[in-house]
Design a protein around this motif. Sequence first.
Motif, PDB file in Angstrom:
ATOM      1  N   LEU A  18     -52.866  21.933  41.698  1.00 20.96           N
ATOM      2  CA  LEU A  18     -53.132  22.609  42.960  1.00 20.96           C
ATOM      3  C   LEU A  18     -53.902  23.907  42.726  1.00 20.96           C
ATOM      4  O   LEU A  18     -54.890  24.186  43.393  1.00 20.96           O
ATOM      5  N   ILE A  36     -58.638  27.124  43.226  1.00 20.41           N
ATOM      6  CA  ILE A  36     -58.046  26.097  44.076  1.00 20.41           C
ATOM      7  C   ILE A  36     -58.695  24.740  43.791  1.00 20.41           C
ATOM      8  O   ILE A  36     -59.919  24.639  43.686  1.00 20.41           O
ATOM      9  N   GLN A  73     -59.769  21.456  45.308  1.00 23.59           N
ATOM     10  CA  GLN A  73     -60.045  20.948  46.650  1.00 23.59           C
ATOM     11  C   GLN A  73     -59.380  19.601  46.906  1.00 23.59           C
ATOM     12  O   GLN A  73     -58.956  19.314  48.034  1.00 23.59           O
ATOM     13  N   THR A 131     -55.748  20.385  47.937  1.00 23.13           N
ATOM     14  CA  THR A 131     -55.601  20.946  49.284  1.00 23.13           C
ATOM     15  C   THR A 131     -55.900  19.902  50.350  1.00 23.13           C
ATOM     16  O   THR A 131     -55.285  19.905  51.417  1.00 23.13           O
ATOM     17  N   GLN A 132     -56.830  18.981  50.065  1.00 27.03           N
ATOM     18  CA  GLN A 132     -57.118  17.932  51.039  1.00 27.03           C
ATOM     19  C   GLN A 132     -55.908  17.029  51.233  1.00 27.03           C
ATOM     20  O   GLN A 132     -55.636  16.570  52.346  1.00 27.03           O
ATOM     21  N   LEU A 137     -52.859  18.037  51.059  1.00 27.96           N
ATOM     22  CA  LEU A 137     -51.980  18.809  51.942  1.00 27.96           C
ATOM     23  C   LEU A 137     -52.495  18.796  53.377  1.00 27.96           C
ATOM     24  O   LEU A 137     -51.706  18.668  54.329  1.00 27.96           O
ATOM     25  N   TYR A 138     -53.802  18.922  53.563  1.00 29.77           N
ATOM     26  CA  TYR A 138     -54.366  18.928  54.916  1.00 29.77           C
ATOM     27  C   TYR A 138     -54.052  17.628  55.656  1.00 29.77           C
ATOM     28  O   TYR A 138     -53.967  17.613  56.889  1.00 29.77           O
ATOM     29  N   ARG A 190     -50.565  20.623  56.167  1.00 31.99           N
ATOM     30  CA  ARG A 190     -51.884  21.241  56.377  1.00 31.99           C
ATOM     31  C   ARG A 190     -51.751  22.759  56.448  1.00 31.99           C
ATOM     32  O   ARG A 190     -52.639  23.489  55.987  1.00 31.99           O
ATOM     33  N   GLY A 234     -51.402  24.018  52.945  1.00 30.45           N
ATOM     34  CA  GLY A 234     -52.709  24.037  52.281  1.00 30.45           C
ATOM     35  C   GLY A 234     -53.508  25.271  52.651  1.00 30.45           C
ATOM     36  O   GLY A 234     -54.112  25.922  51.784  1.00 30.45           O
ATOM     37  N   ASN A 235     -53.505  25.622  53.932  1.00 31.33           N
ATOM     38  CA  ASN A 235     -54.242  26.807  54.370  1.00 31.33           C
ATOM     39  C   ASN A 235     -53.619  28.090  53.829  1.00 31.33           C
ATOM     40  O   ASN A 235     -54.333  29.032  53.468  1.00 31.33           O
ATOM     41  N   THR A 271     -52.027  28.360  51.004  1.00 28.87           N
ATOM     42  CA  THR A 271     -52.376  28.402  49.576  1.00 28.87           C
ATOM     43  C   THR A 271     -53.764  28.997  49.381  1.00 28.87           C
ATOM     44  O   THR A 271     -53.967  29.887  48.545  1.00 28.87           O
ATOM     45  N   VAL A 272     -54.720  28.515  50.162  1.00 34.21           N
ATOM     46  CA  VAL A 272     -56.098  29.012  50.053  1.00 34.21           C
ATOM     47  C   VAL A 272     -56.160  30.497  50.388  1.00 34.21           C
ATOM     48  O   VAL A 272     -56.815  31.286  49.683  1.00 34.21           O
TER      49      VAL A 272
END
Length: 626
Positions: A13, A24, A26, A29-30, A32-33, A290, A293-294, A296-297
Motif C-alpha cells: 500500500l 503510494i 496506485q 488504493t484502487q 480500496l476505492y 474508498r 484510500g483517500n 491514505t493518500v
Amino acid sequence: MGPEIAMPFPVCLIENREGKNLVINQEATQILYDITQPVVVVAIVGKYRTGKSYLMNKLAGKRNGFALGSTVESKTKGIWMWCVPHPSKPGHTLVLLDTEGLGDVEKGDSRNDAWIFCLAVLLSSTLVYNSVGTIDQDSVEKLHYVTELTERIKVKSSPKGEDEDDSAEFKRIFPSFIWCVRDFILKLELDGKPINEDEYLQNALKLKKGLNKNVMDYNLPRECIHHFFHSHKCFVFETPAPPSNLHRVEELPESQLCRNFVKQAEIFCEYVYVNSQTKTLAGGHTVTGRMLGNLTVTYVDSIRSGSVPCMENAVLALAQIENTAAIHEALSKYEDLMRQLAKSFPTESQEHFLNLQMECEKEAVRVFMDRSFKDDKREYQAQLMRDLNQKFGEFSLYNEEASARKCGALIQELSATLEQRLTHGDFCKPGGHKHLLEEKQKLVDAYNRTPGKGIKALVVLQEFLMEKTKMEAAILQADQSLTEREREIEESRIQREAAEQKMEIEKENNIRLEKLREEQAIGFEQQALMLKEKLEQDRSKILKENEWMMEERMKEKVAMEKDGFHHKAEVREEQVQTLKIQNAETSSSSWIADSICLLADAAAIFLPDVYGKAAVLASNLLKKVL
C-alpha cells in the motif's frame, strides 16, 4: 467490495523506498476505492523479525501471504495490505496492514520508522504491537514512537493557542491497542498470585511517582498508551516451534507447531474478529474502503510535503471528495428513476407528474444523505438542491413536450376531414358557417373524450381553435343565409371566444407555474425534514461518543487519584467538564435549527421564486423541532 472481488495475496500500500521516501501504490488504493463496504482495519507494528506477519496471515485465514521475513533480509518495506471479507461481520471488509519492522538495520536510515508507526495509527481501528520476551522497560522504550505522536499528528488545523496540546482528542479517534508478547516464558504471576494477560499489561504500564527525569522518561510512553488508545488488551504466546524450525514456521503444518501457540493464535484471532470496531471518524462517521484510500493518500501526501498530518484537514478533504461524489450519485439516481418514468410520458395530469418526481427526488436525497458527511455549511446539499431543481425543470419540459406532441398528433388526426373540407371550400356556401361550427364541436368532443393527452391538452386545443378564428370569420362573412345582425352577433362571439381562449391559455400556464413553485417549496420541506432526521442521527453519535469519552476520562481520573497523581486527575476532570459543555451545546435545539436555516438561505439563492414559502416552511419546521 463484493464477494466476486477477491485479493488472493497482499499488495504494498505504501512503499518505503530506501527508507527515505513514502510512495503510494496506485494499484492498492484502487482496490480500496472499489470497496464501498465499511472497513475494519487491523494494523500490526513492532520490531523486525518478531513474527508479525504470521499473525496477520492467521487473521486473513491463510497460511501464507504476508512475507514472514524469516531470513536475514526483512521482507516488508513500508506497509502491505490485504483486504478479505470479514469473517464475523457480514457486509464489512477486513483490511489488514502489515508494517515493515521498526528498527531494521538494513534500512540504514530509520527516519521513516516513526512515520510508518503514525500511519498505522491513523489508518487502523485496531493497532497490534508485537514484541518478544516480556513487557519490561526495554520493550516499552522500543515503543518510543508512541511518545512522538503529539509531534507528528495534529487533531485540529488551528489550535486556540500556539502551545495548546490537542492530544486529549487522540483517544476519540485513535485505534484500540493490543500488545502481543511473543516467545513468552514467564509465569503470569504478581506477588505470588496468578494474574491474567490484561492484568500483566496494566501492571507493566503503571506509572511511578516522582518528578525527576528518570521517572518522567519511564512514565511518558506508559502515560501515552493509556491516554491515547481507548482500550488495552494483551496476549502472550509461547515459542511456536523449536529454534531449528523457526525460520520455516509458515511451511510447517499446525500439527508440528506448539499446541499452546496454535491455541493462543486462535484466541487472538477470535478476539480481533469480535472486538475490532469498524473504522470511524470523529463524530461517528463510518469509513468505507474508498474513504480509507483517500485518507491514505491525504496523509502520505502531507508527510511527503514536509507537513504534520492533520486529522481535521484530512477529514475536510475527505468530506469534499465524498460530498461531491454524493451529489453525483444522487443526481444519477434521480435521472435513472426519471428516465424510467419518462418512458410513459406524458403523465395524465401535472399532479401525477409532480407526485412521481417527488418520490424520485426523495430517493435521490436519501442517496445523498447516506454518503455525505460534515456538510456543516449545507453548501453541498444546497448544490444538490440547485441541480435537482434544474433536472426537475428539464424533465418537466420533456413531459410537456411529450404531451404537446401527442395532442398535436391527435388534433391533426381528428381535423383531417375538416381541413380537407376547408380546402375544398365545402363551407363557402349558404349555411356553411353553421356546418363548420358543428364539425368543430364534433372535433372538440372527440378530442376531449380521448384519454392520455397529458398536461398540455387544453393549451394545444385552444391554440388550434385560435388558429381557425380567421378562417371561421371569413366563412361567416361569405355565408349568404345569415342576416347582417346575425353576422354581427357571430363576429362578437368569435372575438369573445378568441379572447377567452387566450385567457384560458394564460390561466393554464399560470396555474402550471404556481404548481411548480408549490412543488419546489414542498421539495424544500422534504429535504429539510430529511436533513433534520440525519442531524438527529449525527447528534446521537456525537453525544454517545462524548459520553464514552467522559467515562474513559473518569476512569483515568479515579486511577490517577488512587495512585496519587492528583494533578493529572485534575486535568482529567477539566476534560470531563469540557465534554459536558460540548454535549450541552450539541443537545440544544439550535444545533439542528441553525442547519435548517442555512438550508433556507440556500433556497433563497437557488430557488428565488419560492424563497418566501421556503422561509415560512423552515419557520414552521423549526417550531416542530423546538
